[in-house]
Design a protein around this motif. Structure first.
Motif, PDB file in Angstrom:
ATOM      1  N   SER A  31      50.355  35.151  84.593  1.00 14.61           N
ATOM      2  CA  SER A  31      50.353  35.737  83.255  1.00 14.61           C
ATOM      3  C   SER A  31      49.512  34.941  82.268  1.00 14.61           C
ATOM      4  O   SER A  31      49.564  33.708  82.264  1.00 14.61           O
ATOM      5  CB  SER A  31      51.778  35.814  82.699  1.00 14.61           C
ATOM      6  OG  SER A  31      52.607  36.592  83.515  1.00 14.61           O
ATOM      7  N   ALA A  32      48.774  35.667  81.434  1.00 17.35           N
ATOM      8  CA  ALA A  32      48.160  35.027  80.278  1.00 17.35           C
ATOM      9  C   ALA A  32      49.277  34.588  79.334  1.00 17.35           C
ATOM     10  O   ALA A  32      50.283  35.279  79.194  1.00 17.35           O
ATOM     11  CB  ALA A  32      47.223  35.997  79.576  1.00 17.35           C
ATOM     12  N   MET A  33      49.075  33.443  78.687  1.00 14.54           N
ATOM     13  CA  MET A  33      50.074  32.893  77.785  1.00 14.54           C
ATOM     14  C   MET A  33      49.423  32.581  76.453  1.00 14.54           C
ATOM     15  O   MET A  33      48.210  32.347  76.381  1.00 14.54           O
ATOM     16  CB  MET A  33      50.676  31.610  78.363  1.00 14.54           C
ATOM     17  CG  MET A  33      51.344  31.768  79.710  1.00 14.54           C
ATOM     18  SD  MET A  33      52.883  32.700  79.629  1.00 14.54           S
ATOM     19  CE  MET A  33      53.871  31.621  78.589  1.00 14.54           C
ATOM     20  N   ALA A  53      45.158  30.864  85.159  1.00 15.69           N
ATOM     21  CA  ALA A  53      44.869  29.630  85.895  1.00 15.69           C
ATOM     22  C   ALA A  53      44.458  28.492  84.965  1.00 15.69           C
ATOM     23  O   ALA A  53      44.180  27.386  85.425  1.00 15.69           O
ATOM     24  CB  ALA A  53      43.777  29.872  86.916  1.00 15.69           C
ATOM     25  N   GLY A  54      44.407  28.772  83.681  1.00 20.04           N
ATOM     26  CA  GLY A  54      44.022  27.740  82.728  1.00 20.04           C
ATOM     27  C   GLY A  54      42.543  27.553  82.566  1.00 20.04           C
ATOM     28  O   GLY A  54      42.113  26.625  81.874  1.00 20.04           O
ATOM     29  N   SER A  55      41.757  28.426  83.172  1.00 24.61           N
ATOM     30  CA  SER A  55      40.301  28.255  83.123  1.00 24.61           C
ATOM     31  C   SER A  55      39.682  28.780  81.841  1.00 24.61           C
ATOM     32  O   SER A  55      38.554  28.432  81.506  1.00 24.61           O
ATOM     33  CB  SER A  55      39.660  28.959  84.318  1.00 24.61           C
ATOM     34  OG  SER A  55      40.043  30.323  84.341  1.00 24.61           O
ATOM     35  N   ASN A  56      40.404  29.642  81.147  1.00 31.70           N
ATOM     36  CA  ASN A  56      39.899  30.194  79.891  1.00 31.70           C
ATOM     37  C   ASN A  56      40.895  29.929  78.786  1.00 31.70           C
ATOM     38  O   ASN A  56      42.093  30.156  78.968  1.00 31.70           O
ATOM     39  CB  ASN A  56      39.681  31.707  80.010  1.00 31.70           C
ATOM     40  CG  ASN A  56      38.624  32.072  81.017  1.00 31.70           C
ATOM     41  OD1 ASN A  56      38.882  32.071  82.210  1.00 31.70           O
ATOM     42  ND2 ASN A  56      37.433  32.362  80.543  1.00 31.70           N
ATOM     43  N   ALA A  57      40.399  29.467  77.647  1.00 30.98           N
ATOM     44  CA  ALA A  57      41.252  29.216  76.497  1.00 30.98           C
ATOM     45  C   ALA A  57      40.552  29.715  75.234  1.00 30.98           C
ATOM     46  O   ALA A  57      39.323  29.715  75.158  1.00 30.98           O
ATOM     47  CB  ALA A  57      41.588  27.738  76.368  1.00 30.98           C
ATOM     48  N   ALA A  58      41.351  30.123  74.283  1.00 32.33           N
ATOM     49  CA  ALA A  58      40.824  30.591  73.003  1.00 32.33           C
ATOM     50  C   ALA A  58      41.694  30.046  71.891  1.00 32.33           C
ATOM     51  O   ALA A  58      42.907  29.855  72.077  1.00 32.33           O
ATOM     52  CB  ALA A  58      40.805  32.116  72.960  1.00 32.33           C
ATOM     53  N   TYR A  59      41.064  29.803  70.740  1.00 34.95           N
ATOM     54  CA  TYR A  59      41.772  29.203  69.625  1.00 34.95           C
ATOM     55  C   TYR A  59      41.448  29.921  68.320  1.00 34.95           C
ATOM     56  O   TYR A  59      40.350  30.431  68.131  1.00 34.95           O
ATOM     57  CB  TYR A  59      41.383  27.735  69.469  1.00 34.95           C
ATOM     58  CG  TYR A  59      41.728  26.883  70.662  1.00 34.95           C
ATOM     59  CD1 TYR A  59      40.840  26.703  71.706  1.00 34.95           C
ATOM     60  CD2 TYR A  59      42.980  26.264  70.747  1.00 34.95           C
ATOM     61  CE1 TYR A  59      41.168  25.931  72.811  1.00 34.95           C
ATOM     62  CE2 TYR A  59      43.312  25.481  71.839  1.00 34.95           C
ATOM     63  CZ  TYR A  59      42.404  25.324  72.867  1.00 34.95           C
ATOM     64  OH  TYR A  59      42.740  24.560  73.960  1.00 34.95           O
ATOM     65  N   ALA A  96      54.370  33.130  74.016  1.00 36.89           N
ATOM     66  CA  ALA A  96      54.436  34.516  74.468  1.00 36.89           C
ATOM     67  C   ALA A  96      53.674  34.680  75.769  1.00 36.89           C
ATOM     68  O   ALA A  96      52.760  33.896  76.062  1.00 36.89           O
ATOM     69  CB  ALA A  96      53.856  35.442  73.404  1.00 36.89           C
ATOM     70  N   ALA A  97      54.044  35.699  76.526  1.00 33.10           N
ATOM     71  CA  ALA A  97      53.418  35.955  77.823  1.00 33.10           C
ATOM     72  C   ALA A  97      53.037  37.419  77.961  1.00 33.10           C
ATOM     73  O   ALA A  97      53.728  38.301  77.434  1.00 33.10           O
ATOM     74  CB  ALA A  97      54.371  35.564  78.949  1.00 33.10           C
ATOM     75  N   ASP A  98      51.945  37.647  78.651  1.00 33.74           N
ATOM     76  CA  ASP A  98      51.540  39.005  79.024  1.00 33.74           C
ATOM     77  C   ASP A  98      51.947  39.193  80.480  1.00 33.74           C
ATOM     78  O   ASP A  98      51.265  38.720  81.387  1.00 33.74           O
ATOM     79  CB  ASP A  98      50.036  39.160  78.861  1.00 33.74           C
ATOM     80  CG  ASP A  98      49.547  40.545  79.242  1.00 33.74           C
ATOM     81  OD1 ASP A  98      50.336  41.319  79.823  1.00 33.74           O
ATOM     82  OD2 ASP A  98      48.374  40.845  78.991  1.00 33.74           O
ATOM     83  N   TYR A 103      44.516  37.619  81.713  1.00 30.12           N
ATOM     84  CA  TYR A 103      43.663  37.119  80.646  1.00 30.12           C
ATOM     85  C   TYR A 103      44.135  37.689  79.314  1.00 30.12           C
ATOM     86  O   TYR A 103      44.527  38.847  79.219  1.00 30.12           O
ATOM     87  CB  TYR A 103      42.196  37.495  80.906  1.00 30.12           C
ATOM     88  CG  TYR A 103      41.641  36.835  82.136  1.00 30.12           C
ATOM     89  CD1 TYR A 103      41.761  37.441  83.383  1.00 30.12           C
ATOM     90  CD2 TYR A 103      41.021  35.592  82.064  1.00 30.12           C
ATOM     91  CE1 TYR A 103      41.280  36.824  84.526  1.00 30.12           C
ATOM     92  CE2 TYR A 103      40.535  34.973  83.199  1.00 30.12           C
ATOM     93  CZ  TYR A 103      40.674  35.585  84.426  1.00 30.12           C
ATOM     94  OH  TYR A 103      40.209  34.971  85.556  1.00 30.12           O
ATOM     95  N   TYR A 104      44.052  36.863  78.283  1.00 27.91           N
ATOM     96  CA  TYR A 104      44.563  37.251  76.975  1.00 27.91           C
ATOM     97  C   TYR A 104      43.745  38.396  76.392  1.00 27.91           C
ATOM     98  O   TYR A 104      42.515  38.332  76.357  1.00 27.91           O
ATOM     99  CB  TYR A 104      44.521  36.051  76.030  1.00 27.91           C
ATOM    100  CG  TYR A 104      45.030  36.362  74.643  1.00 27.91           C
ATOM    101  CD1 TYR A 104      44.169  36.427  73.558  1.00 27.91           C
ATOM    102  CD2 TYR A 104      46.390  36.584  74.427  1.00 27.91           C
ATOM    103  CE1 TYR A 104      44.648  36.704  72.294  1.00 27.91           C
ATOM    104  CE2 TYR A 104      46.874  36.859  73.164  1.00 27.91           C
ATOM    105  CZ  TYR A 104      45.996  36.920  72.088  1.00 27.91           C
ATOM    106  OH  TYR A 104      46.464  37.195  70.837  1.00 27.91           O
ATOM    107  N   LYS A 105      44.459  39.430  75.947  1.00 26.63           N
ATOM    108  CA  LYS A 105      43.781  40.591  75.390  1.00 26.63           C
ATOM    109  C   LYS A 105      44.185  40.886  73.949  1.00 26.63           C
ATOM    110  O   LYS A 105      43.612  41.782  73.312  1.00 26.63           O
ATOM    111  CB  LYS A 105      44.080  41.826  76.259  1.00 26.63           C
ATOM    112  CG  LYS A 105      43.633  41.689  77.713  1.00 26.63           C
ATOM    113  CD  LYS A 105      43.874  42.976  78.491  1.00 26.63           C
ATOM    114  CE  LYS A 105      45.345  43.279  78.675  1.00 26.63           C
ATOM    115  NZ  LYS A 105      46.014  42.311  79.553  1.00 26.63           N
TER     116      LYS A 105
END
Length: 123
Positions: A31-33, A53-59, A96-98, A103-105
């Motif tokens: 899950s994206a978190m 997997a932690g490979s993508n992050a956004a802020y 929160a979790a998807d 991937y976060y949408k």
């Protein structure tokens, strides 16, 4: 997925805190978190997100360079390292979790929410 955030507290401006979010359920690792926060009298806002997997992050722009989101799928735990804290970071922080996305949408896709943890930054 059940989520429980912890690690909040009172800290002086310029200090650091690390938030944790313990998750239960088989879907955490896929899950994206994300972390969100809500300050008194304000709407909830996005803070940071991370892919399965932690490979993508956004802020959010307001925390870029100061906060770091990470996860440990072996421990079913999400983290938010917060450095150089400012009084305007004061808020209740939620994880929160998807449950159906890797991937976060966007916030509207986050279908599991934990109870928040309060972060107070004094000036």
């Amino acid at each position: 997925v059940q989520l429980q955030a912890s690690g909040g507290g009172l800290v002086q401006a310029g200090g650091s805190l690390r938030l944790s979010c313990a998750a239960s359920g088989r879907t955490f690792s896929s899950s994206a978190m994300a972390w969100f926060r809500q300050a008194p009298g304000k709407e909830r806002e996005f803070v940071a997100a991370i892919s399965w997997a932690g490979s993508n992050a956004a802020y959010a722009d307001s925390v870029e360079g100061r906060f770091t989101i990470s996860r440990d799928n072996a421990k079913n735990t999400l983290y938010l390292q917060m450095n150089s804290l400012k009084p305007e970071d004061t808020a209740v922080y939620y994880c929160a979790a998807d449950g159906s996305g890797a991937y976060y949408k966007g916030a509207n896709y986050m279908n599991y929410w934990g109870k928040g943890t309060l972060v107070t930054v004094s000036s």
